[in-house]
Structures are given as C-alpha cells and as structure tokens.
Enzyme design. Structure first.
Site, PDB file in Angstrom:
ATOM      1  N   SER A 259      -5.498   2.276  -8.048  1.00  0.00           N
ATOM      2  CA  SER A 259      -4.468   3.316  -8.127  1.00  0.00           C
ATOM      3  C   SER A 259      -3.542   3.173  -9.326  1.00  0.00           C
ATOM      4  O   SER A 259      -2.855   4.127  -9.683  1.00  0.00           O
ATOM      5  CB  SER A 259      -3.640   3.339  -6.849  1.00  0.00           C
ATOM      6  OG  SER A 259      -2.787   2.211  -6.771  1.00  0.00           O
TER       7      SER A 259
ATOM      8  N   LYS B 173       3.443   0.671  -7.187  1.00  0.00           N
ATOM      9  CA  LYS B 173       3.446   1.955  -7.898  1.00  0.00           C
ATOM     10  C   LYS B 173       4.499   1.887  -9.003  1.00  0.00           C
ATOM     11  O   LYS B 173       5.205   0.900  -9.149  1.00  0.00           O
ATOM     12  CB  LYS B 173       3.761   3.126  -6.958  1.00  0.00           C
ATOM     13  CG  LYS B 173       2.852   3.243  -5.740  1.00  0.00           C
ATOM     14  CD  LYS B 173       1.429   3.641  -6.085  1.00  0.00           C
ATOM     15  CE  LYS B 173       0.563   3.688  -4.829  1.00  0.00           C
ATOM     16  NZ  LYS B 173      -0.858   3.936  -5.155  1.00  0.00           N
TER      17      LYS B 173
END
Length: 258
Positions: free
Chosen positions: A49, A112
């Site tokens: 990701s 993230k």
C-alpha cells in the site's frame, strides 16, 4: 580439609559469575525495553500500500518520541491510562509517514502518509488529491509495469508536492478505479486524514472506519517512520537461512524515508 575449602571457594566464584551474567542479561533487557518503549520501535511492512516508497518485506524503524506518548504508543504490553491525551505531544507534519493503531480495533498497526490536518477539507477528483479546494501538484516522472496479485499492470509514477513543499513519489494504476473520485472529507480537530502512496492499492481514510481506516484520532498515532534498516523480497523464510541471502535487497538498506 584443604580440598573442601578449595571446593567452597570454587562454588562461590561460580555463583558470583552466574550472578553477574544474570545481572547483565537483566540490564540488557531493561535497556531494550526502554529503547522500545520510549525511543524506537521496529516494524515489518506487510503489503504494497505504500509503494513505491515502502515495499513488502522492508524492515523499518519508527521514532516513538516524534508525536509524544499516548495509551497506544508506549510499547508496553498494557495501554497507559492516558485517555485521549498525549505526554509531550507534538502534531505530525503534512507528508509524514506514520504508524498508527487502526481506529476500529485499536490493536492493528497501519502505516500511511498524513495528507490531511485538522481543519482541512480533503477530496480526490479524477485521481488527483485536492486540499482545501486546491489541486495538489503532481507531475508524471515514469511509467512502469508492476506485478501484483492481479498480474502485471501498467502504472504511472508521479511526484506529488503538498502545500508547504513536502514532495514524494506516488504510484497510480490509471483512471477508473474505485477511489479515484471521492466526496469532500472535513478533518475535525484531533484527527488526521491518511493515504497510501500506492493510491489504487491502499485501504486508507478514503474508506470509512467500518470498512477501512476512516479519520485517525491523535491518540492512535504510534510514531513516525524514519528509515528502512534492511529489506527482503517476498519468499524469504525465517526457517530457511539460504532464502535470507537469496532475497536480500541491499539497495534499500539504511534508506531514509521522505
């Protein structure tokens, strides 16, 4: 009598040596606990990701002091009774790569990039991040073929530059994907909006808290990702030492993170 005395002295010396070894081990464990609790914590990247900046198999170090200490970031086996507050708290900067506890369970670690700060309005329109109604500058730098669970796919790599000048590379699989167009998200006080650098292969704040990440509360921040220590490509096995060397990625060793 003399022989018995020598045996007693030997037993005493052996006991002292054992005591010193135990003390050394205990002190080493205490130092390691303090380092992990207050300063650093290692993490292994489990997914794609955050490509092209973090790859599956990267082993990273996160600084615990960057944002202060909360009930979720202490590194202790139990949560500190701090409620929603932080000790020595400091806000993340826009663009930081952050490890945090997933809001819906407060246990799972996610990583993230912070793109939205408290008070921001965040939206994605036609693949492009918008902050407070303004499109974020992104410029194509390359096109590559990436192989993932869906097979080989064409990707575009772009240099994205946030307000304030923070710049990094993102990866996109092109138009027509599920998260390429979103509603406007308003980030309330005490929360942050997170996105993965691999924009079409990231479950992040664009997906609501029940199914994805949602907005991330300040107390869920664990720390800032600082450096890649070393890296293995998928296929390395703890129980097969030969695979360690066959799958090493030396070019990623000691790589600072933007």
């Amino acid at each position: 009598m003399g022989d018995a005395g020598q045996e007693d002295a030997g037993d005493k010396d052996g006991g002292n040596e054992l005591l010193e070894i135990v003390k050394t081990v205990v002190f080493a464990l205490l130092i390691a606990l303090v380092l992990r609790t207050l300063l650093f914590q290692p993490f292994t990247i489990p997914s794609a990701s955050m490509e092209p900046n973090l790859y599956e198999g990267d082993y990273i170090v996160v600084s615990k002091w960057s944002y202060g200490y909360s009930k979720f970031s202490s590194g202790l086996p139990v949560n500190l009774p701090l409620g929603d507050s932080r000790l020595f708290g400091s806000a993340p900067a826009r663009g930081d790569i952050v490890v945090f506890k997933l809001p819906r369970d407060d246990r799972t670690d996610y990583i993230k990039r912070v793109v939205g700060l408290p008070g921001d309005r965040i939206q994605v329109i036609n693949n492009r991040l918008h902050i407070n109604g303004q499109p974020v500058d992104n410029r194509e730098i390359s096109r590559e073929v990436v192989r993932d669970v869906f097979g080989p796919r064409d990707t575009v790599q772009l240099r994205e530059t946030l307000p304030g000048g923070r710049s990094y590379i993102i990866q996109d699989f092109g138009p027509g994907n599920e998260l390429d167009d979103t509603p406007v998200y308003e980030v309330p006080v005490g929360y942050y909006f997170m996105m993965g650098d691999n924009r079409d292969n990231s479950i992040d704040s664009r997906v609501d808290e029940m199914n994805g990440v949602g907005l991330v509360p300040d107390e869920n921040l664990v720390g800032r990702a600082q450096i890649i220590l070393f890296s293995w490509s998928p296929g390395a096995s703890l129980w097969n030492p030969v695979s360690w060397f066959a799958n090493l990625r030396p070019s990623r060793f000691f790589k600072p993170l933007d």
